[in-house]
Design an enzyme around this catalytic site. Sequence first.
Site, mmCIF file in Angstrom:
data_model
loop_
_atom_site.group_PDB
_atom_site.id
_atom_site.type_symbol
_atom_site.label_atom_id
_atom_site.label_comp_id
_atom_site.label_asym_id
_atom_site.label_seq_id
_atom_site.Cartn_x
_atom_site.Cartn_y
_atom_site.Cartn_z
ATOM 1 N N ASN A 438 -27.605 6.646 -39.234
ATOM 2 C CA ASN A 438 -26.479 7.569 -39.307
ATOM 3 C C ASN A 438 -26.495 8.603 -38.183
ATOM 4 O O ASN A 438 -27.415 9.426 -38.102
ATOM 5 C CB ASN A 438 -26.486 8.314 -40.641
ATOM 6 C CG ASN A 438 -25.338 9.305 -40.739
ATOM 7 O OD1 ASN A 438 -24.197 8.915 -40.891
ATOM 8 N ND2 ASN A 438 -25.641 10.586 -40.627
ATOM 9 N N GLU A 439 -25.520 8.532 -37.308
ATOM 10 C CA GLU A 439 -25.194 9.548 -36.300
ATOM 11 C C GLU A 439 -26.294 9.793 -35.284
ATOM 12 O O GLU A 439 -26.268 10.800 -34.572
ATOM 13 C CB GLU A 439 -24.774 10.870 -36.979
ATOM 14 C CG GLU A 439 -23.482 10.718 -37.775
ATOM 15 C CD GLU A 439 -22.928 12.036 -38.314
ATOM 16 O OE1 GLU A 439 -23.607 13.066 -38.233
ATOM 17 O OE2 GLU A 439 -21.787 12.015 -38.840
ATOM 18 N N ASN A 440 -27.221 8.858 -35.170
ATOM 19 C CA ASN A 440 -28.281 9.044 -34.179
ATOM 20 C C ASN A 440 -27.797 8.713 -32.768
ATOM 21 O O ASN A 440 -28.183 9.385 -31.802
ATOM 22 C CB ASN A 440 -29.479 8.186 -34.567
ATOM 23 C CG ASN A 440 -29.945 8.479 -35.981
ATOM 24 O OD1 ASN A 440 -30.181 9.626 -36.333
ATOM 25 N ND2 ASN A 440 -30.034 7.443 -36.804
#
Length: 837
Positions: A438-440
């Site tokens: 997630n959102e890395n």
Amino acid sequence: MMRQTLHEDWLLSTTRGPVPEEIAGRSVPAQVPGSAHTDLLAAGLIGDPYLDTAETDLAWAHRTSWRYTCTFEADAPRPGERVDLAFDGLDTIAEVRLNGRLLGGTANMHRAYRFDVREALRGGANELTVDFSPALEYAERERERLGHRPHTNAHPYNMVRKMACSFGWDWGPDLQTAGIWKPVRLERWRGARITGVRPLVTVDGRGTGRVEAHVGVEHAGPGGSGGGLVLAVRVAGRETRVAVPAGADEAVAVVEVPEARLWWPVGYGDQPLYDLDVTLSEQAAGGREAAGGSEAEADTVHRRIGFRTVDVDTSPDEIGARFTVTVNGRPIAVKGANWIPDDHFLTRITRERLARRVDQALGAHMNMLRVWGGGIYETDDFYDVCDERGVLVWQDFALACASYPEEEPLAAEFEAEARENVARLSSHPSLAVWNGGNENLWGFADWGWPEALAGRTWGEHYYYELFPRVVAELDPTRPYVDGSPCSPGHRPGELHPNDPEHGCRHEWQVWNQVDYTHYRDTVPRFCAEFGFQGPPTWTTLTDWIHDSPLTPTSPAFLLHQKAGDGNGKLHRGMEGHLPVPDDFADWHWATQLNQARAVAFGVEHFRSWWPRTSGTLVWQLNDCWPVTSWAAVDGDERPKPLYYSLRRAYAPRLLTFQPRDGGLALIAVNDTGEAWSGHVRLQRQNFAGEVLDTTKIELSVQARSAARLDPAESLTTPADPGKELLVAATDDARTVHTFREDPELAYDPEPLSAVATAVPEGYRVDVRARSFARDVAVLADRAAPDAEVDDMLVPMLAGETRSFTVRTGARIDPGELTAPLVLRCANGLSVHAAGPA
């Protein structure tokens, strides 16, 4: 195989740390599976961590070490017998000892552990000890050793393989659990055992289902089984038997099922499930080949499978690149939400609770849940429920909003947990997508990480090499995508991971920076996160927060508002759309209403662009405790007004007014397998019910498609924008459009009359509108804590009547259901407005 569950007679104590005097030196009964917090709560030694400001009083537990001990009876190992101590999950930094002998250490919550205890186990009483040290201190030491890696929130959760949101999130408490969080047992076996079953399930063009069962095998000793091993795999009355080569650690058996019934997502077909039974047997020495002979059953495993194919179409097109989930070759219009752990204390989540939550998702017409990467790899109970109900699951690898070191020991831990969980979940037909995290990728592209990293590793290897390799090796029947958001096929620096025209997008400018009408600024290919905050239901809020007076800035309320500048964003989000009340009860209703409107606004916009926008996953379905958050269902399982607006916005057949080419168009979205035909009745009328213009437009929308209708200008051009509305209706759908925002509308502030009467299932509330009433709601939990209404946020035209059913087991005065704080609509807020806050 003989299994002895070790869940009884555990004790918990502390061994070091800033422990309060009333807890230090004490031993209390411990529940296994469980956690230190829940054990102390059961013993009456701490207050409920969710209550008022109790969370801050428990910060001492972050740096406390815990000891779990139990004594169990067992027979000593027999000659030729293997005895294992198996832990399905330990949270997180632990050392395990049996009768004083160190068996090993653990540093990963997301994987199982197994220890050979033949040398440590004795006949009679045995003492098992599990010592937990603080995950926070372990993470801090790793940060010092490896160098800082950017992350959100206060703690370096990216340095330890523990559920990220255990360290707090912008909707969750910072409680940092520790404990034996999954089952533990003693296993005794001879010859061989099954270490895992990994069925690769496919369907060919003729409708023949194929199960390629990869079965892991472990031998008790180097000599293996004297007579050889036979593997039998049975599906739908068909069985395949194969001999296991001597010393092999895996065997493969293929079973074909002609005319297999296909598993479909809900709304697209049925969900037939087939039993998969796997048996490993030992042949007597000198026995015949696998076709027969004398056999003794060594181990068995049962799974349920479904025949279907799944993919994500990321092919380029004239716009950019698609992101379309397909099942059995058919594009699926994804309507769903993000999923977080349903309780911060994971061991309190039962299969029954999961079933209730997934049923709520179904009740809002959802067909996918995304298991977010800051939580866990969800349980088999969760997946079983989704298998049975046809809810697709998008599973993140457990990484979120951080850069992650690629050095050891983290690199090995990531691979171990990936391999274990990909294999574990492979039998579930509901599992549709593996996602890198997630959102890395977005963080690396936009959040200043390259400068902070100064050349240090950040996780790129995991997203682009390790995870896709593991999925391709262990479960090639499912797609893998690099991250959420991402532009598939492109790394950061090549194409922005949050590009709206490629792959999946997160839309967080709305909520964080701009008004919710800006959802219309982009047409993403797939929106995997977007949302808006609102407080929990009144009963949930007041059960857990007891500030006096209760206000948006009172201490406990603020502790249960974890978002940065959360209240400021709530207020700014209302400005221009709703009055901002000063009375707390009105403020509570207004913020809930604004949340519901904002998210529905986004959903309807995205759905109106099907198939260009192929899916939406609202942030979020559920909560893990009582909190002001983006959830549709609060931490006590009560649906918020947002839930009802989602049910309407996700309806299989939707009418929505949308701007197109400088005008106002009516978009008809048909997410059913049948064509939608007939007529749309359009009316422009004033709030008093006088029809000012009317017409019918022929409606013809093919199955699984959307169509645009253009009303005449006389319908879309009001004479008095503050007192008129536009209505479009068919026999099974309706939408209402006002020409101004609420503060500019001349609402009748008290447009409703109502009577409530008792009925077998609870109460019926009959409501009549003498003038247009917007977003009529019965806030039933204010009358009885268990009360739930069948619908909410209903627009009622002048002269209309509507019956609401309130289900409850409580006996209440029917008049309470028509009281001013229970029966509400948007109109009344203008009376109590205080102006901008």
